[in-house]
Design an enzyme around this catalytic site. Sequence first.
Site, PDB file in Angstrom:
ATOM      1  CG  PHE A   1     125.627 -44.475 115.849  1.00 14.41           C
ATOM      2  CD1 PHE A   1     124.798 -44.010 116.848  1.00 14.41           C
ATOM      3  CD2 PHE A   1     125.141 -44.526 114.551  1.00 14.41           C
ATOM      4  CE1 PHE A   1     123.506 -43.603 116.568  1.00 14.41           C
ATOM      5  CE2 PHE A   1     123.849 -44.122 114.257  1.00 14.41           C
ATOM      6  CZ  PHE A   1     123.028 -43.653 115.269  1.00 14.41           C
TER       7      PHE A   1
ATOM      8  CE  LYS B   1     123.144 -36.862 117.923  1.00 16.32           C
ATOM      9  NZ  LYS B   1     122.339 -36.871 116.683  1.00 16.32           N
TER      10      LYS B   1
ATOM     11  CD  GLN C   1     129.659 -41.262 116.641  1.00 16.15           C
ATOM     12  OE1 GLN C   1     130.084 -41.050 115.518  1.00 16.15           O
ATOM     13  NE2 GLN C   1     128.395 -41.138 116.938  1.00 16.15           N
TER      14      GLN C   1
ATOM     15  NE  ARG D   1     108.468 -38.321 113.821  1.00 20.01           N
ATOM     16  CZ  ARG D   1     108.014 -37.184 114.367  1.00 20.01           C
ATOM     17  NH1 ARG D   1     107.180 -36.401 113.703  1.00 20.01           N
ATOM     18  NH2 ARG D   1     108.385 -36.827 115.569  1.00 20.01           N
TER      19      ARG D   1
ATOM     20  CG  ASP E   1     123.740 -40.899 119.616  1.00 24.47           C
ATOM     21  OD1 ASP E   1     123.739 -41.940 120.302  1.00 24.47           O
ATOM     22  OD2 ASP E   1     124.304 -40.832 118.526  1.00 24.47           O
TER      23      ASP E   1
ATOM     24  CG  ASN F   1     112.502 -36.875 121.895  1.00 21.60           C
ATOM     25  OD1 ASN F   1     112.583 -38.089 122.041  1.00 21.60           O
ATOM     26  ND2 ASN F   1     111.959 -36.085 122.769  1.00 21.60           N
TER      27      ASN F   1
END
Length: 449
Positions: free
Chosen positions: A346, A275, A342, A145, A294, A140
């Site tokens: 991504f 994940k 992937q 960050r 994700d 999340n």
Amino acid sequence: MASQKVTEWRKLPISLTELCIETTLRCGQSFRWRKINEQWHCVLKGRLISLKQDPTHLHYKVTWPTSTATPKNEHPQDFEDDTSVLLHNYFALSHSLTTLYAQWSLSDANFARRAPAFTGIRILNQDAWETLISFICSSNNNISRISQMVLKLCTHYGPYVATVEGEAFHDFPGPEALAGEGVEAHLRELGFGYRAKYIAETAGCVAQVYGERWLLRLRNPGVPALRAAEEDILVKKEEGAEEKESVESKADLDNPPTYQKAHEALLTLPGVGPKVSDCVCLMGLGWGESVPIDTHVWQIAQRDYNFGGKGSAKTKTLNKAMYVAVGDHFRKIWGPQAGWAQSVLFTANLKSFSEQAAGVEKKRVVKVEEESQEEMVTTAEVVPKPGKNKGVVVKIEESEEMAATTSVAMSRKRKTVAAEVIPKAEPDATVQTTTTRTLRSSKRIKSQV
DNA sequence: GTGGTACCTTTGAT
DNA sequence: AATCAAAGGTACC
């Protein structure tokens, strides 16, 4: 600072299509590389590594810490060879990326369309512990960050190594460093939010219950660890330990780990779901078939691979069954290195790379315009849609059926167990019944130590 | 056994 | 200016 030991620049021959550090180091695999004056810097295995790249070579130099008087530091020449091997392993250079791209492009029209703007993206073979903690931070969260948080972990808990342009570089802290008493509270103060507890508890599990060796034993045996001698070091470290340990070690030789086993084992750690487990399997343990699904990859699966669409009316959200179905589909069309493919899609889907995607897309549209007007119409918009992609339409029925059985198996494992059972590599028959992931049980594990 | 929701914090969009 | 959704999810009910 003036006493830092710095090697001269050295170089490895490699093309930009085989490795592009500008993309690979920024696409959310590793969160510690920092770019200063057109050079990339990161501490790996106790040394600061600086990188720059031209079309034919990857250039690197090494800065060793001085104060730490390990005997090795007296022989810097040994380290230069060591670093060359280290980089070879870190960038997983034994795989031919050009060959892999060609294969993926043949079997998947969508990959063939996206990939030309994103060549040279490799999966890094990173330290498993660092990967584990980094991706616990990722939940999340956004890359910016996450990078800040990982930097805080290093500066507050990791050993200092060197300084570049006034910026301090620390190594990533080991499990013991993050397993201390006040760590959770401190990390909360540092802005880690609810992840503070996950990090502290996972560190406690690895440092005090499972043992650091447990993580290394989950590695793909065919992929060398960052340092070839890593396993030996750990074995030596624990040689004096109890007899029970050596028995386990023998048992492991009879039961080499698999991707599935490693994935299951990681799920027992607090803060680690499917994940994050797949991220650690792929980037920290060498399991190339691991495909982390994700929010971005799920978007891609829906937009470009017909998942969650009309065919499967019910499932709009990514539930556990769908998670498995999507991963299985990508493994099917991309093969044993599906996780590598992937990462290309991504990255192509990341906002921070949108210009790069658009730039080449425009060029491509111009080309296509000369050949086929029909195709041009569908791709001229900002978000291109799959054109000749019918060959990879998903067989939803089959996927759901497989997912259902897997789901049952996964749920069965949700039982509390004695802490001693968990660290062992379970025999095949009992794999699904010996793990737990409840917070309560992880606390119990910690309190028993 | 599934599906919904809270969880920390920051940032960019309305 | 205030509010909200989203960011490489997981744990819990």
